[in-house]
Design a protein around this motif. Structure first.
Motif, mmCIF file in Angstrom:
data_model
loop_
_atom_site.group_PDB
_atom_site.id
_atom_site.type_symbol
_atom_site.label_atom_id
_atom_site.label_comp_id
_atom_site.label_asym_id
_atom_site.label_seq_id
_atom_site.Cartn_x
_atom_site.Cartn_y
_atom_site.Cartn_z
ATOM 1 N N VAL A 186 50.837 108.396 17.623
ATOM 2 C CA VAL A 186 49.902 108.436 16.362
ATOM 3 C C VAL A 186 48.469 108.351 16.711
ATOM 4 C CG1 VAL A 186 51.606 107.478 14.792
ATOM 5 C CG2 VAL A 186 50.266 105.912 16.188
ATOM 6 N N SER A 187 47.632 109.245 16.082
ATOM 7 C CA SER A 187 46.155 109.163 16.168
ATOM 8 C C SER A 187 45.552 109.127 14.990
ATOM 9 C CB SER A 187 45.847 110.554 16.699
ATOM 10 O OG SER A 187 45.908 111.586 15.936
ATOM 11 N N GLN A 188 44.283 108.988 15.003
ATOM 12 C CA GLN A 188 43.520 109.346 13.503
ATOM 13 C C GLN A 188 43.948 110.150 12.665
ATOM 14 O OE1 GLN A 188 39.506 108.675 14.002
ATOM 15 N NE2 GLN A 188 39.220 107.021 15.335
ATOM 16 N N ASN A 189 44.511 111.327 13.433
ATOM 17 C CA ASN A 189 44.757 112.401 12.492
ATOM 18 C C ASN A 189 46.219 112.600 11.996
ATOM 19 O OD1 ASN A 189 42.329 113.719 13.079
ATOM 20 N ND2 ASN A 189 42.995 114.461 15.051
ATOM 21 N N THR A 190 46.955 111.587 12.182
ATOM 22 C CA THR A 190 48.181 111.403 11.684
ATOM 23 C C THR A 190 48.520 111.423 10.059
ATOM 24 O OG1 THR A 190 49.149 110.229 13.652
ATOM 25 C CG2 THR A 190 50.340 109.943 11.686
ATOM 26 N N GLU A 191 49.464 112.282 9.643
ATOM 27 C CA GLU A 191 49.395 112.356 8.279
ATOM 28 C C GLU A 191 50.752 111.510 7.807
ATOM 29 O OE1 GLU A 191 47.945 113.866 6.077
ATOM 30 O OE2 GLU A 191 46.790 115.525 7.472
ATOM 31 N N GLU A 196 56.923 109.250 7.214
ATOM 32 C CA GLU A 196 57.946 109.092 6.073
ATOM 33 C C GLU A 196 59.120 110.101 6.428
ATOM 34 O OE1 GLU A 196 58.499 108.957 1.430
ATOM 35 O OE2 GLU A 196 56.607 108.508 2.103
ATOM 36 N N ARG A 197 58.611 111.283 6.800
ATOM 37 C CA ARG A 197 59.638 112.244 6.897
ATOM 38 C C ARG A 197 60.536 111.680 8.347
ATOM 39 N NH1 ARG A 197 59.050 118.804 7.198
ATOM 40 N NH2 ARG A 197 61.292 119.065 7.678
ATOM 41 N N SER A 198 59.841 111.271 9.223
ATOM 42 C CA SER A 198 60.309 110.861 10.566
ATOM 43 C C SER A 198 61.343 109.677 10.262
ATOM 44 C CB SER A 198 59.450 110.514 11.506
ATOM 45 O OG SER A 198 58.362 111.616 11.797
ATOM 46 N N GLN A 242 53.135 101.272 9.903
ATOM 47 C CA GLN A 242 54.404 100.460 10.313
ATOM 48 C C GLN A 242 55.073 100.081 8.846
ATOM 49 O OE1 GLN A 242 53.865 96.393 11.594
ATOM 50 N NE2 GLN A 242 55.094 96.875 13.352
ATOM 51 N N ALA A 243 54.341 99.530 7.855
ATOM 52 C CA ALA A 243 54.935 98.998 6.685
ATOM 53 C C ALA A 243 55.547 100.287 5.892
ATOM 54 C CB ALA A 243 53.613 98.366 5.664
ATOM 55 N N LEU A 244 55.015 101.431 5.937
ATOM 56 C CA LEU A 244 55.764 102.568 5.240
ATOM 57 C C LEU A 244 56.917 102.840 5.866
ATOM 58 C CD1 LEU A 244 55.467 105.266 3.664
ATOM 59 C CD2 LEU A 244 54.249 106.286 5.460
ATOM 60 N N MET A 245 56.980 102.971 7.161
ATOM 61 C CA MET A 245 58.276 103.258 7.988
ATOM 62 C C MET A 245 59.293 102.062 7.604
ATOM 63 S SD MET A 245 57.075 105.214 11.368
ATOM 64 C CE MET A 245 58.558 106.180 11.444
ATOM 65 N N LYS A 246 58.918 100.950 7.544
ATOM 66 C CA LYS A 246 59.847 99.750 7.537
ATOM 67 C C LYS A 246 60.546 99.832 6.016
ATOM 68 C CE LYS A 246 59.154 95.745 8.991
ATOM 69 N NZ LYS A 246 60.328 95.816 10.046
ATOM 70 N N LYS A 247 59.948 100.724 5.025
ATOM 71 C CA LYS A 247 60.854 100.804 4.033
ATOM 72 C C LYS A 247 62.437 101.469 4.098
ATOM 73 C CE LYS A 247 56.559 101.101 1.106
ATOM 74 N NZ LYS A 247 56.011 102.009 0.201
ATOM 75 N N PHE A 248 62.416 102.162 5.274
ATOM 76 C CA PHE A 248 63.454 103.339 5.645
ATOM 77 C C PHE A 248 64.283 102.756 6.557
ATOM 78 C CE2 PHE A 248 59.980 105.628 3.728
ATOM 79 C CZ PHE A 248 60.623 105.870 2.381
ATOM 80 N N VAL A 249 63.412 102.227 7.955
ATOM 81 C CA VAL A 249 64.283 101.808 9.103
ATOM 82 C C VAL A 249 63.756 100.260 9.239
ATOM 83 C CG1 VAL A 249 64.362 104.127 10.110
ATOM 84 C CG2 VAL A 249 62.217 102.728 10.303
ATOM 85 N N GLN A 250 64.910 99.833 10.034
ATOM 86 C CA GLN A 250 64.676 98.271 10.264
ATOM 87 C C GLN A 250 63.541 97.868 11.372
ATOM 88 O OE1 GLN A 250 68.566 96.516 10.773
ATOM 89 N NE2 GLN A 250 69.514 97.615 9.093
ATOM 90 N N HIS A 251 63.501 98.665 12.289
ATOM 91 C CA HIS A 251 63.023 98.051 13.748
ATOM 92 C C HIS A 251 61.855 99.208 13.727
ATOM 93 C CE1 HIS A 251 66.283 95.289 14.202
ATOM 94 N NE2 HIS A 251 67.074 96.715 14.283
ATOM 95 N N VAL A 252 60.516 98.897 13.663
ATOM 96 C CA VAL A 252 59.384 99.615 13.787
ATOM 97 C C VAL A 252 58.423 98.612 14.675
ATOM 98 C CG1 VAL A 252 57.508 101.041 12.862
ATOM 99 C CG2 VAL A 252 59.712 100.948 11.642
ATOM 100 N N ARG A 253 58.085 99.127 16.156
ATOM 101 C CA ARG A 253 57.402 98.505 16.709
ATOM 102 C C ARG A 253 56.011 99.203 17.056
ATOM 103 N NH1 ARG A 253 62.000 96.315 20.945
ATOM 104 N NH2 ARG A 253 63.724 96.242 19.390
ATOM 105 N N VAL A 254 54.913 98.504 17.007
ATOM 106 C CA VAL A 254 53.709 99.114 17.700
ATOM 107 C C VAL A 254 53.405 98.881 18.951
ATOM 108 C CG1 VAL A 254 51.457 99.371 17.172
ATOM 109 C CG2 VAL A 254 53.060 99.110 15.148
ATOM 110 N N VAL A 255 53.614 99.628 19.775
ATOM 111 C CA VAL A 255 53.470 98.966 21.440
ATOM 112 C C VAL A 255 52.413 100.314 22.106
ATOM 113 C CG1 VAL A 255 54.384 98.954 23.848
ATOM 114 C CG2 VAL A 255 55.767 97.979 21.640
ATOM 115 N N PRO A 256 51.156 99.803 22.598
ATOM 116 C CA PRO A 256 50.543 100.924 23.354
ATOM 117 C C PRO A 256 51.018 101.540 24.575
ATOM 118 C CG PRO A 256 49.703 98.757 23.779
ATOM 119 C CD PRO A 256 50.878 98.578 22.639
ATOM 120 N N GLN A 257 50.510 102.352 25.104
ATOM 121 C CA GLN A 257 50.908 103.248 26.258
ATOM 122 C C GLN A 257 50.570 102.355 27.431
ATOM 123 O OE1 GLN A 257 49.338 106.993 24.816
ATOM 124 N NE2 GLN A 257 51.161 108.022 25.571
ATOM 125 N N THR A 258 51.390 101.317 27.689
ATOM 126 C CA THR A 258 50.925 100.207 28.660
ATOM 127 C C THR A 258 50.913 100.713 30.154
ATOM 128 O OG1 THR A 258 53.351 99.442 29.224
ATOM 129 C CG2 THR A 258 51.972 98.470 27.187
#
Length: 265
Positions: A186-191, A196-198, A242-258
């Motif tokens: 995801v970037s600043q340009n993410t729609e 939600e479609r994902s 993250q909140a948007l996607m968690k309406k549909f799937v149970q596990h949504v984690r935000v992890v940078p490219q470590t």
């Protein structure tokens, strides 16, 4: 009487090395990376654009983690690659083997021969990193895999669009009882509508499949080559997504490219 010809499978590689996995469900684990050449996508944020085509040579680490690379010619034979992986496989060091790229599924015929042998040789689980857009090739190697990290390509970020293929690959992997998860850059340009479609696509297969949102980590060298800068999202954007996607799937984690933070490219 016709004579049978034996086809010796080969692969075009970029490199073989040992490093810490920086993304997804296996983050922080030690892996033997086999990076394959060629990719049929041209994602704007790609940090491996050098894999889009095949070089004449590949780099092979001699000692796991020391970056003491040897240079060898492409293409590489199956027995040779097995030998290189065996040299990397020190006792108790690695958690799995990562097939990465590029797009490894472009080497599906080679992998169908290589994977059963490398599993027998190393006794290590096999992890595939894929764009998730080649279901026919994926189906041919599913029996030899243990886990799959599937990159969903959002059109607003990557410039690519493969919704139907993503759905097919995800269902194939889940139905095969593999440990599958989805990664989304995801970037600043993410729609938000694409996120939600994902989420709906994942939930249609199983709402329990983990999803990893990865804020893009721009690299200075690549930024110089990019036609337009790919900017990391703002914190408030990521929280909303993250909140948007968690309406549909149970596990949504935000992890940078470590791996970028650890200089483990």
């Amino acid at each position: 009487m016709t004579s049978k010809t034996t086809v010796n499978p080969t692969a075009r590689l970029i490199e073989v090395f040992s490093a810490i996995q920086g993304e997804g469900l296996n983050v922080g684990t030690r892996q033997i990376f086999i990076r394959f050449a060629f990719c049929d996508l041209r994602c704007h944020f790609c940090d491996s654009a050098h894999t889009w085509n095949a070089p004449d040579t590949c780099k092979i680490e001699q000692t796991p983690g020391l970056r003491d690379f040897e240079v060898h010619s492409n293409p590489v034979s199956l027995p040779t690659l097995l030998k290189w992986v065996e040299r990397q496989n020190l006792p108790s060091l690695h958690d799995s083997i990562s097939l990465t790229g590029g797009e490894p599924l472009l080497h599906a015929p080679f992998l169908a021969s290589f994977l059963p042998q490398v599993r027998s040789l190393t006794n290590l689980p096999i992890y595939l990193e894929t764009g998730g857009h080649r279901p026919e090739q994926l189906a041919t190697i599913l029996p030899y895999l243990d886990s799959i990290g599937m990159d969903f390509k959002l059109p607003s970020v990557s410039g690519e669009s493969y919704w139907q293929e993503h759905a097919q690959c995800l269902k194939l992997s889940y139905d095969s009882h593999l440990n599958v998860f989805v990664k989304i850059i995801v970037s600043q340009n993410t729609e938000p509508n694409e996120l939600e479609r994902s989420a709906l696509l994942v939930a249609d297969v199983s709402p329990e499949i983990p999803v990893f949102l990865q804020p893009v980590t721009p690299l200075a060298d690549f930024e110089k080559l990019a036609k337009k800068p790919i900017l990391a999202p703002y914190p408030e954007q990521v929280l909303k997504w993250q909140a948007l996607m968690k309406k549909f799937v149970q596990h949504v984690r935000v992890v940078p490219q470590t791996h970028k933070l650890l200089n483990q490219l």
